[in-house]
Design a protein around this motif. Structure first.
Motif, PDB file in Angstrom:
ATOM      1  N   ALA A 153       0.827  -1.202   0.000  1.00  0.00           N
ATOM      2  CA  ALA A 153       0.000   0.000   0.000  1.00  0.00           C
ATOM      3  C   ALA A 153       0.865   1.257   0.000  1.00  0.00           C
ATOM      4  O   ALA A 153       0.520   2.253  -0.649  1.00  0.00           O
ATOM      5  CB  ALA A 153      -0.926  -0.005   1.218  1.00  0.00           C
ATOM      6  N   ALA A 154       1.981   1.215   0.709  1.00  0.00           N
ATOM      7  CA  ALA A 154       2.892   2.358   0.738  1.00  0.00           C
ATOM      8  C   ALA A 154       3.482   2.617  -0.641  1.00  0.00           C
ATOM      9  O   ALA A 154       3.630   3.769  -1.064  1.00  0.00           O
ATOM     10  CB  ALA A 154       3.996   2.122   1.761  1.00  0.00           C
ATOM     11  N   VAL A 155       3.821   1.550  -1.348  1.00  0.00           N
ATOM     12  CA  VAL A 155       4.322   1.703  -2.716  1.00  0.00           C
ATOM     13  C   VAL A 155       3.252   2.326  -3.604  1.00  0.00           C
ATOM     14  O   VAL A 155       3.518   3.248  -4.383  1.00  0.00           O
ATOM     15  CB  VAL A 155       4.766   0.344  -3.290  1.00  0.00           C
ATOM     16  CG1 VAL A 155       5.064   0.455  -4.784  1.00  0.00           C
ATOM     17  CG2 VAL A 155       5.995  -0.178  -2.563  1.00  0.00           C
ATOM     18  N   ALA A 156       2.030   1.848  -3.478  1.00  0.00           N
ATOM     19  CA  ALA A 156       0.930   2.375  -4.287  1.00  0.00           C
ATOM     20  C   ALA A 156       0.660   3.846  -3.977  1.00  0.00           C
ATOM     21  O   ALA A 156       0.184   4.599  -4.842  1.00  0.00           O
ATOM     22  CB  ALA A 156      -0.332   1.553  -4.048  1.00  0.00           C
ATOM     23  N   ALA A 157       0.986   4.264  -2.748  1.00  0.00           N
ATOM     24  CA  ALA A 157       0.785   5.660  -2.351  1.00  0.00           C
ATOM     25  C   ALA A 157       1.934   6.563  -2.772  1.00  0.00           C
ATOM     26  O   ALA A 157       1.904   7.770  -2.485  1.00  0.00           O
ATOM     27  CB  ALA A 157       0.590   5.740  -0.842  1.00  0.00           C
TER      28      ALA A 157
END
Length: 224
Positions: free
Chosen positions: A149-153
């Motif tokens: 999720a952090a990568v996607a953000a």
């Protein structure tokens, strides 16, 4: 350069660290764990010795905040360090020195702490922590969900090249210890693939270690 999450599972008591970096072999320098004591991530301009030292202080009875303060003070160059910690009770602490690189952030959640530097956006760490808090499954599943999720953000401002995940439980050795030391693309995705392959075998390896008479066969040469 790096973002990570350290966490405790309230149901199992397991402790874990998931971390990624633009640098090579982040898993060799930054995640530190001790069963029944805690988990620590050392990052930014990393001094690996800080991890074992913080764990030793927590084992002696200090809270994570007290342990970080004592260890950072005694080692100097505090302005260059970024550390996070969670103990076996779920208590957390974090520190980001004044020389932490680029856009950076650190945030404590429910029995977890996320931190990062050279981020695309400080809000990446909020996504990291909130995703962990809202995720289900094993601790490793939740750690990976948070990292993805952090990568996607937005993740880091630049390319990520290495990733690692370590989980400890009641045993004296890690029950999960997976690393991608270098990848030109998507090391966190490759780490997730490793976990998907290892997850159904994890308990078998524990059984093999504790009671070889019950060891399952994998059909490889010499394994009868």
């Amino acid at each position: 350069m790096t973002f990570s999450i350290v966490a405790r599972c309230a149901e199992t008591g397991q402790l874990g660290v998931a971390i990624s970096s633009s640098s090579i072999a982040v898993g060799a320098r930054c995640p530190w764990l001790c069963p029944g004591v805690g988990a620590v991530a050392t990052q930014n301009i990393t001094l690996p010795a800080l991890g074992p030292q913080v764990l030793k202080e927590m084992e002696s009875g200090l809270s994570p905040a007290e342990a970080l303060d004592k260890v950072l003070t005694s080692n100097g160059y505090t302005q260059f360090r970024q550390l996070t910690a969670v103990d076996h009770l779920g208590r957390t602490a974090y520190f980001s020195g004044s020389e932490t690189l680029g856009k950076h952030n650190a945030l404590a959640g429910e029995q977890c702490v996320g931190a990062g530097n050279l981020l695309a956006d400080p809000a990446v760490i909020e996504t990291l922590v909130h995703t962990f808090e809202s995720s289900d499954g094993q601790l490793a599943d939740r750690l990976l969900a948070a990292m993805q999720a952090a990568v996607a953000a937005g993740g880091e401002a630049g390319p990520v090249h290495s990733a690692a995940m370590v989980v400890v439980g009641e045993l004296t050795w890690p029950i999960v210890d997976l690393r991608v030391d270098w990848a030109d693309e998507d090391p966190i995705g490759q780490l997730a693939q490793l976990w998907a392959a290892y997850r159904p075998q994890m308990q078998d390896y524990i059984v093999r270690a504790l009671d070889p008479t019950k060891a399952p066969s994998y059909g490889v040469p010499g394994d009868e």
